[in-house]
Design an enzyme around this catalytic site. Sequence first.
Site, mmCIF file in Angstrom:
data_model
loop_
_atom_site.group_PDB
_atom_site.id
_atom_site.type_symbol
_atom_site.label_atom_id
_atom_site.label_comp_id
_atom_site.label_asym_id
_atom_site.label_seq_id
_atom_site.Cartn_x
_atom_site.Cartn_y
_atom_site.Cartn_z
ATOM 1 N N ARG A 81 1.404 6.486 -6.029
ATOM 2 C CA ARG A 81 0.550 7.629 -6.351
ATOM 3 C C ARG A 81 1.070 8.913 -5.719
ATOM 4 O O ARG A 81 1.447 8.921 -4.551
ATOM 5 C CB ARG A 81 -0.888 7.359 -5.878
ATOM 6 C CG ARG A 81 -1.557 6.233 -6.651
ATOM 7 C CD ARG A 81 -2.819 5.724 -5.981
ATOM 8 N NE ARG A 81 -3.422 4.671 -6.787
ATOM 9 C CZ ARG A 81 -3.044 3.391 -6.753
ATOM 10 N NH1 ARG A 81 -2.072 3.002 -5.922
ATOM 11 N NH2 ARG A 81 -3.627 2.493 -7.518
ATOM 12 N N HIS A 106 2.887 5.799 -10.844
ATOM 13 C CA HIS A 106 4.024 5.078 -11.427
ATOM 14 C C HIS A 106 4.687 5.828 -12.587
ATOM 15 O O HIS A 106 5.096 5.229 -13.578
ATOM 16 C CB HIS A 106 3.587 3.696 -11.888
ATOM 17 C CG HIS A 106 3.278 2.733 -10.787
ATOM 18 N ND1 HIS A 106 3.876 2.787 -9.549
ATOM 19 C CD2 HIS A 106 2.405 1.669 -10.745
ATOM 20 C CE1 HIS A 106 3.397 1.808 -8.787
ATOM 21 N NE2 HIS A 106 2.513 1.138 -9.481
ATOM 22 N N HIS A 179 8.226 -3.805 -10.289
ATOM 23 C CA HIS A 179 6.834 -4.213 -10.104
ATOM 24 C C HIS A 179 6.622 -5.684 -10.490
ATOM 25 O O HIS A 179 5.584 -6.039 -11.054
ATOM 26 C CB HIS A 179 5.913 -3.306 -10.924
ATOM 27 C CG HIS A 179 4.566 -3.088 -10.327
ATOM 28 N ND1 HIS A 179 3.548 -4.008 -10.424
ATOM 29 C CD2 HIS A 179 4.070 -2.060 -9.610
ATOM 30 C CE1 HIS A 179 2.468 -3.535 -9.818
ATOM 31 N NE2 HIS A 179 2.761 -2.352 -9.311
ATOM 32 N N TYR A 181 5.582 -9.481 -10.201
ATOM 33 C CA TYR A 181 4.572 -10.242 -9.476
ATOM 34 C C TYR A 181 5.077 -11.672 -9.274
ATOM 35 O O TYR A 181 5.411 -12.357 -10.246
ATOM 36 C CB TYR A 181 3.271 -10.340 -10.267
ATOM 37 C CG TYR A 181 2.484 -9.072 -10.436
ATOM 38 C CD1 TYR A 181 1.255 -8.898 -9.796
ATOM 39 C CD2 TYR A 181 2.918 -8.055 -11.287
ATOM 40 C CE1 TYR A 181 0.491 -7.759 -9.986
ATOM 41 C CE2 TYR A 181 2.170 -6.908 -11.481
ATOM 42 C CZ TYR A 181 0.958 -6.766 -10.828
ATOM 43 O OH TYR A 181 0.205 -5.629 -11.029
ATOM 44 N N GLU A 306 7.166 -4.177 -3.541
ATOM 45 C CA GLU A 306 7.689 -2.960 -4.152
ATOM 46 C C GLU A 306 8.511 -2.180 -3.116
ATOM 47 O O GLU A 306 7.970 -1.394 -2.348
ATOM 48 C CB GLU A 306 6.540 -2.115 -4.684
ATOM 49 C CG GLU A 306 5.666 -2.832 -5.697
ATOM 50 C CD GLU A 306 4.389 -2.084 -5.985
ATOM 51 O OE1 GLU A 306 4.472 -0.897 -6.375
ATOM 52 O OE2 GLU A 306 3.298 -2.662 -5.804
#
Length: 339
Positions: A81, A106, A179, A181, A306
């Site tokens: 952000r 992002h 990003h 996961y 990240e």
Amino acid sequence: MKIQSKVFGQTKNNEEVILYTIETSKIKIEILNYGCVIKSLYTPNRDGKMENIVLGFDNLSDYEKDNTPYFGAIVGRIAGRTKYGILEINGEIYQLTQNDGTNNLHGGLKGLHNRVWESSCESVDDKVVLSFKTICPHLEDGYPGTVDILVKYIVNEDSITIEYQGKPDRPTYMNLTNHVYFNLSGNFKENIYEQELKFNALGYYLVDRNTLPVKLITEDEIFNKDKGIFLGKARETNSEQLKIVGDGYDHPFLLSKEKDIDGYVVDEKSGRRIEFITDQPIVVFYTGNYLEGVSNYPKHYGFCLETQDYPDIANLCPENMKIYSTENIYTQKTTYLFK
């Protein structure tokens, strides 16, 4: 090594998306040229059983949704952000797209995660190199400068290295990350509560209610630099820091750079382990707190590592902000090892 490619689908704009599959003696990985997405990654458990440890979608339309979890994608131009979407470069103010309340998240609406990249694949010695290229035009989502971006995924027998490069035509700032996961249980049999994570870190940044970093803290009830982190145990502390980001972690950790690796995650039940090494100062640890509603996975069924520059750097620590130009291009490198 085995390399295959096939058409995965067509975007809403009728662009062809390619799925690359690379298989070594120890891992199998699927990568899209849409968003440079790592779609799946198969690794063995302690008994040799190959299972997927990466969250993703089965069809392209899910990746194209506006309400996205950014599964496996490259994100930017600025990861995380940016407060109020304000970016100042050499005294000039640029208003970025505010796609997360009043903040930019992002890269905005036309970020790197939701485009088809030019791609190529080649074998080099004992590894496979997937190269992805795209161009970000000047003032796209408000960002200054036209930037040529090159991302390489270098697949070895038991690791993947991501190399990033950005060449702007004028002074600008950028901060990219991946990003993806992970869930080491294999095929998502369990949540991530009992998967142990250890960062070689000096501390982590407290965040405000907008998930913007505000203060470095070296130790508290949810982080001890000498002990591992278990999400399940951390949630039992009722920490306000966990509650305000969705009952989990979404925090930047400041890496110490004092050891050979920057951190690891291990799942005792499956025997799987990930180690990571990066040239970046920060890893943002996110525990999938908002997966419900944007995917078929429950919350806390995946975690992100990240690796990146300081988030919201202009407000957090402006003295560390690097301005990139034709003479000073952006680079980043991170390696994940699977054991």
